[in-house]
Scaffold this motif. Structure first.
Motif, PDB file in Angstrom:
ATOM      1  N   ILE A  66       0.873  -1.184   0.000  1.00  0.00           N
ATOM      2  CA  ILE A  66       0.000   0.000   0.000  1.00  0.00           C
ATOM      3  C   ILE A  66       0.904   1.226   0.000  1.00  0.00           C
ATOM      4  O   ILE A  66       1.836   1.324   0.789  1.00  0.00           O
ATOM      5  CB  ILE A  66      -0.923   0.027   1.248  1.00  0.00           C
ATOM      6  CG1 ILE A  66      -1.838  -1.203   1.270  1.00  0.00           C
ATOM      7  CG2 ILE A  66      -1.761   1.319   1.261  1.00  0.00           C
ATOM      8  CD1 ILE A  66      -2.725  -1.308   2.510  1.00  0.00           C
ATOM      9  N   ILE A  67       0.621   2.159  -0.916  1.00  0.00           N
ATOM     10  CA  ILE A  67       1.403   3.395  -1.017  1.00  0.00           C
ATOM     11  C   ILE A  67       0.546   4.549  -0.492  1.00  0.00           C
ATOM     12  O   ILE A  67      -0.569   4.762  -0.977  1.00  0.00           O
ATOM     13  CB  ILE A  67       1.793   3.640  -2.503  1.00  0.00           C
ATOM     14  CG1 ILE A  67       2.681   2.500  -3.036  1.00  0.00           C
ATOM     15  CG2 ILE A  67       2.458   5.009  -2.660  1.00  0.00           C
ATOM     16  CD1 ILE A  67       4.072   2.449  -2.463  1.00  0.00           C
ATOM     17  N   THR A  68       1.061   5.294   0.500  1.00  0.00           N
ATOM     18  CA  THR A  68       0.252   6.381   1.082  1.00  0.00           C
ATOM     19  C   THR A  68       0.150   7.568   0.125  1.00  0.00           C
ATOM     20  O   THR A  68      -0.854   8.255   0.099  1.00  0.00           O
ATOM     21  CB  THR A  68       0.832   6.883   2.420  1.00  0.00           C
ATOM     22  OG1 THR A  68       2.175   7.355   2.216  1.00  0.00           O
ATOM     23  CG2 THR A  68       0.816   5.786   3.473  1.00  0.00           C
ATOM     24  N   HIS A  69       1.214   7.821  -0.663  1.00  0.00           N
ATOM     25  CA  HIS A  69       1.188   8.911  -1.649  1.00  0.00           C
ATOM     26  C   HIS A  69       2.425   8.810  -2.535  1.00  0.00           C
ATOM     27  O   HIS A  69       3.337   8.035  -2.246  1.00  0.00           O
ATOM     28  CB  HIS A  69       1.092  10.272  -0.968  1.00  0.00           C
ATOM     29  CG  HIS A  69       2.278  10.632  -0.126  1.00  0.00           C
ATOM     30  ND1 HIS A  69       2.583   9.978   1.047  1.00  0.00           N
ATOM     31  CD2 HIS A  69       3.252  11.559  -0.287  1.00  0.00           C
ATOM     32  CE1 HIS A  69       3.675  10.503   1.572  1.00  0.00           C
ATOM     33  NE2 HIS A  69       4.113  11.461   0.776  1.00  0.00           N
ATOM     34  N   HIS A  70       2.465   9.645  -3.596  1.00  0.00           N
ATOM     35  CA  HIS A  70       3.438   9.395  -4.666  1.00  0.00           C
ATOM     36  C   HIS A  70       4.808  10.045  -4.475  1.00  0.00           C
ATOM     37  O   HIS A  70       5.640   9.974  -5.380  1.00  0.00           O
ATOM     38  CB  HIS A  70       2.845   9.850  -6.007  1.00  0.00           C
ATOM     39  CG  HIS A  70       2.754  11.352  -6.155  1.00  0.00           C
ATOM     40  ND1 HIS A  70       1.662  12.066  -5.751  1.00  0.00           N
ATOM     41  CD2 HIS A  70       3.634  12.254  -6.651  1.00  0.00           C
ATOM     42  CE1 HIS A  70       1.857  13.362  -5.999  1.00  0.00           C
ATOM     43  NE2 HIS A  70       3.055  13.502  -6.538  1.00  0.00           N
ATOM     44  N   ASP A  71       5.093  10.678  -3.340  1.00  0.00           N
ATOM     45  CA  ASP A  71       6.419  11.283  -3.163  1.00  0.00           C
ATOM     46  C   ASP A  71       7.507  10.204  -3.285  1.00  0.00           C
ATOM     47  O   ASP A  71       7.306   9.049  -2.908  1.00  0.00           O
ATOM     48  CB  ASP A  71       6.531  11.975  -1.797  1.00  0.00           C
ATOM     49  CG  ASP A  71       5.830  13.334  -1.788  1.00  0.00           C
ATOM     50  OD1 ASP A  71       5.473  13.831  -2.878  1.00  0.00           O
ATOM     51  OD2 ASP A  71       5.638  13.883  -0.691  1.00  0.00           O
ATOM     52  N   MET A  72       8.662  10.652  -3.786  1.00  0.00           N
ATOM     53  CA  MET A  72       9.735   9.723  -4.135  1.00  0.00           C
ATOM     54  C   MET A  72      10.235   8.874  -2.961  1.00  0.00           C
ATOM     55  O   MET A  72      10.661   7.739  -3.141  1.00  0.00           O
ATOM     56  CB  MET A  72      10.886  10.533  -4.712  1.00  0.00           C
ATOM     57  CG  MET A  72      11.867   9.713  -5.472  1.00  0.00           C
ATOM     58  SD  MET A  72      13.091  10.786  -6.168  1.00  0.00           S
ATOM     59  CE  MET A  72      12.249  11.314  -7.621  1.00  0.00           C
ATOM     60  N   ASP A  73      10.163   9.431  -1.745  1.00  0.00           N
ATOM     61  CA  ASP A  73      10.636   8.676  -0.579  1.00  0.00           C
ATOM     62  C   ASP A  73       9.620   7.637  -0.108  1.00  0.00           C
ATOM     63  O   ASP A  73       9.855   6.931   0.869  1.00  0.00           O
ATOM     64  CB  ASP A  73      11.016   9.632   0.567  1.00  0.00           C
ATOM     65  CG  ASP A  73       9.917  10.613   0.913  1.00  0.00           C
ATOM     66  OD1 ASP A  73       9.066  10.916   0.048  1.00  0.00           O
ATOM     67  OD2 ASP A  73       9.899  11.093   2.063  1.00  0.00           O
ATOM     68  N   HIS A  74       8.501   7.536  -0.808  1.00  0.00           N
ATOM     69  CA  HIS A  74       7.491   6.532  -0.459  1.00  0.00           C
ATOM     70  C   HIS A  74       7.336   5.473  -1.552  1.00  0.00           C
ATOM     71  O   HIS A  74       6.916   4.361  -1.273  1.00  0.00           O
ATOM     72  CB  HIS A  74       6.143   7.221  -0.176  1.00  0.00           C
ATOM     73  CG  HIS A  74       6.212   8.155   0.999  1.00  0.00           C
ATOM     74  ND1 HIS A  74       5.683   7.844   2.231  1.00  0.00           N
ATOM     75  CD2 HIS A  74       6.820   9.359   1.140  1.00  0.00           C
ATOM     76  CE1 HIS A  74       5.944   8.840   3.083  1.00  0.00           C
ATOM     77  NE2 HIS A  74       6.631   9.774   2.439  1.00  0.00           N
ATOM     78  N   ILE A  75       7.691   5.852  -2.785  1.00  0.00           N
ATOM     79  CA  ILE A  75       7.510   4.890  -3.898  1.00  0.00           C
ATOM     80  C   ILE A  75       8.842   4.383  -4.461  1.00  0.00           C
ATOM     81  O   ILE A  75       8.861   3.539  -5.347  1.00  0.00           O
ATOM     82  CB  ILE A  75       6.698   5.511  -5.061  1.00  0.00           C
ATOM     83  CG1 ILE A  75       7.478   6.645  -5.760  1.00  0.00           C
ATOM     84  CG2 ILE A  75       5.358   6.037  -4.580  1.00  0.00           C
ATOM     85  CD1 ILE A  75       6.831   7.101  -7.073  1.00  0.00           C
ATOM     86  N   GLY A  76       9.966   4.891  -3.939  1.00  0.00           N
ATOM     87  CA  GLY A  76      11.263   4.621  -4.556  1.00  0.00           C
ATOM     88  C   GLY A  76      11.633   3.156  -4.700  1.00  0.00           C
ATOM     89  O   GLY A  76      12.180   2.742  -5.712  1.00  0.00           O
ATOM     90  N   GLY A  77      11.333   2.349  -3.680  1.00  0.00           N
ATOM     91  CA  GLY A  77      11.743   0.938  -3.725  1.00  0.00           C
ATOM     92  C   GLY A  77      10.700   0.021  -4.336  1.00  0.00           C
ATOM     93  O   GLY A  77      10.910  -1.194  -4.442  1.00  0.00           O
ATOM     94  N   LEU A  78       9.575   0.607  -4.747  1.00  0.00           N
ATOM     95  CA  LEU A  78       8.423  -0.212  -5.149  1.00  0.00           C
ATOM     96  C   LEU A  78       8.715  -1.206  -6.274  1.00  0.00           C
ATOM     97  O   LEU A  78       8.482  -2.411  -6.130  1.00  0.00           O
ATOM     98  CB  LEU A  78       7.263   0.726  -5.535  1.00  0.00           C
ATOM     99  CG  LEU A  78       5.957   0.065  -5.975  1.00  0.00           C
ATOM    100  CD1 LEU A  78       5.431  -0.872  -4.901  1.00  0.00           C
ATOM    101  CD2 LEU A  78       4.908   1.133  -6.307  1.00  0.00           C
ATOM    102  N   THR A  79       9.234  -0.698  -7.383  1.00  0.00           N
ATOM    103  CA  THR A  79       9.443  -1.586  -8.543  1.00  0.00           C
ATOM    104  C   THR A  79      10.402  -2.718  -8.195  1.00  0.00           C
ATOM    105  O   THR A  79      10.145  -3.883  -8.517  1.00  0.00           O
ATOM    106  CB  THR A  79      10.014  -0.782  -9.732  1.00  0.00           C
ATOM    107  OG1 THR A  79       9.259   0.411  -9.863  1.00  0.00           O
ATOM    108  CG2 THR A  79       9.932  -1.560 -11.015  1.00  0.00           C
ATOM    109  N   GLU A  80      11.483  -2.360  -7.505  1.00  0.00           N
ATOM    110  CA  GLU A  80      12.480  -3.372  -7.153  1.00  0.00           C
ATOM    111  C   GLU A  80      11.883  -4.450  -6.233  1.00  0.00           C
ATOM    112  O   GLU A  80      12.103  -5.654  -6.426  1.00  0.00           O
ATOM    113  CB  GLU A  80      13.650  -2.666  -6.443  1.00  0.00           C
ATOM    114  CG  GLU A  80      14.859  -3.544  -6.235  1.00  0.00           C
ATOM    115  CD  GLU A  80      15.933  -2.863  -5.373  1.00  0.00           C
ATOM    116  OE1 GLU A  80      15.755  -1.685  -4.981  1.00  0.00           O
ATOM    117  OE2 GLU A  80      16.932  -3.535  -5.070  1.00  0.00           O
TER     118      GLU A  80
END
Ligand SMILES: [Zn+2]
Length: 255
Positions: A66-80
């Motif tokens: 679950i992602i709280t919002h799209h800022d880079m420090d929240h989505i950065g590791g997602l793809t990996e």
């Protein structure tokens, strides 16, 4: 750090422009699901998987992010994270966010707070990174970008892990959510709340940081929605765990 049986807060160290910090993604799990909430900066996916392992939970069990919002420090590791887990478990990892955040997370819309100046600063910062890390930053803007598989709306209840309630709390970004864990009476505030340590050691809850908040008026208004919940513990993404006089403290911010 384990908070309760089936709930742990990860302590993810970061260094942004030589400022050391810790971010606190959370994992919650039951017999069928392991859910991760937020994923750190680009290049931190493996560190998060290691931290999950250190909590005694197999990262292969990850079923949802679950992602709280799209800022880079929240989505950065997602793809990996999604790629690594899917490759080792052979199962799909679902990615959930508020419907408003989806195009920003996927890179279909420019990040809300990205001005030309910020873009230039980021480019400079990327030049100093290792090729591997640089690639992970670039992936946020390329074909290798994250994908949201399920969108969420305000008040939506997810049935797993003791029940999870999504609270739409616009302000920091338009589609920012707080995540309420019903079983644990715990609020994952994302960037909606922060706290400070006072000289007497007491933790003082403070509102969203105006420097990083898209719309302060909305952000404070969103805190009123949180008052409807019985909250015993709060995890702030940039500060950690707080559990003293919470409803009193939220009231004080609103006054
Ligand atoms: Zn943040």
């Amino acid at each position: 750090m384990k908070i309760s049986e089936g709930l742990a807060m990860l302590e993810l160290k970061s260094n942004v422009q030589n400022v050391e910090g810790i971010m606190y993604p959370v994992i919650v799990w039951d017999e069928n699901d392991l859910v991760l909430i937020d994923t750190g900066l680009p290049g931190q996916g493996s560190s998060i998987l290691d931290l999950i392992e250190k909590e005694g939970v197999s990262p292969e069990k990850l079923t949802k992010v679950i992602i709280t919002h799209h800022d880079m420090d929240h989505i950065g590791g997602l793809t990996e994270i999604v790629k690594k887990v899917e490759a080792s478990s052979g199962k799909r990892v679902e990615v959930l966010s508020h419907e408003i955040e989806k195009p920003y997370i996927q890179g279909d819309l420019m990040p809300l707070k990205f001005t030309r100046d910020k873009m230039e600063a980021l480019k400079k910062q990327m030049e100093g990174l290792s090729p591997e890390k640089r690639e992970q930053y670039q992936s946020l803007f390329s074909s290798n970008k994250p994908v949201v598989t399920e969108t969420l709306v305000d008040n939506q209840e997810l049935s797993y892990c003791g029940g999870i309630t999504i609270i739409h709390t616009p302000g920091h970004t338009k589609g920012h959510i707080c995540v309420y864990l019903n079983r644990y009476k715990t609020l994952l505030a994302g960037d909606g709340l922060n706290f400070q340590k006072l000289s007497d050691g007491e933790l003082k809850l403070i509102g969203p940081d105006p420097q990083f908040t898209h719309n302060m008026y909305e952000a404070v208004k969103s805190l009123k929605k949180i008052m409807d919940y019985d909250i015993q513990k709060i995890v702030c993404y940039h500060c950690g765990l707080i559990e003293n006089n919470l409803s009193e403290q939220i009231k004080q911010i609103l006054d």
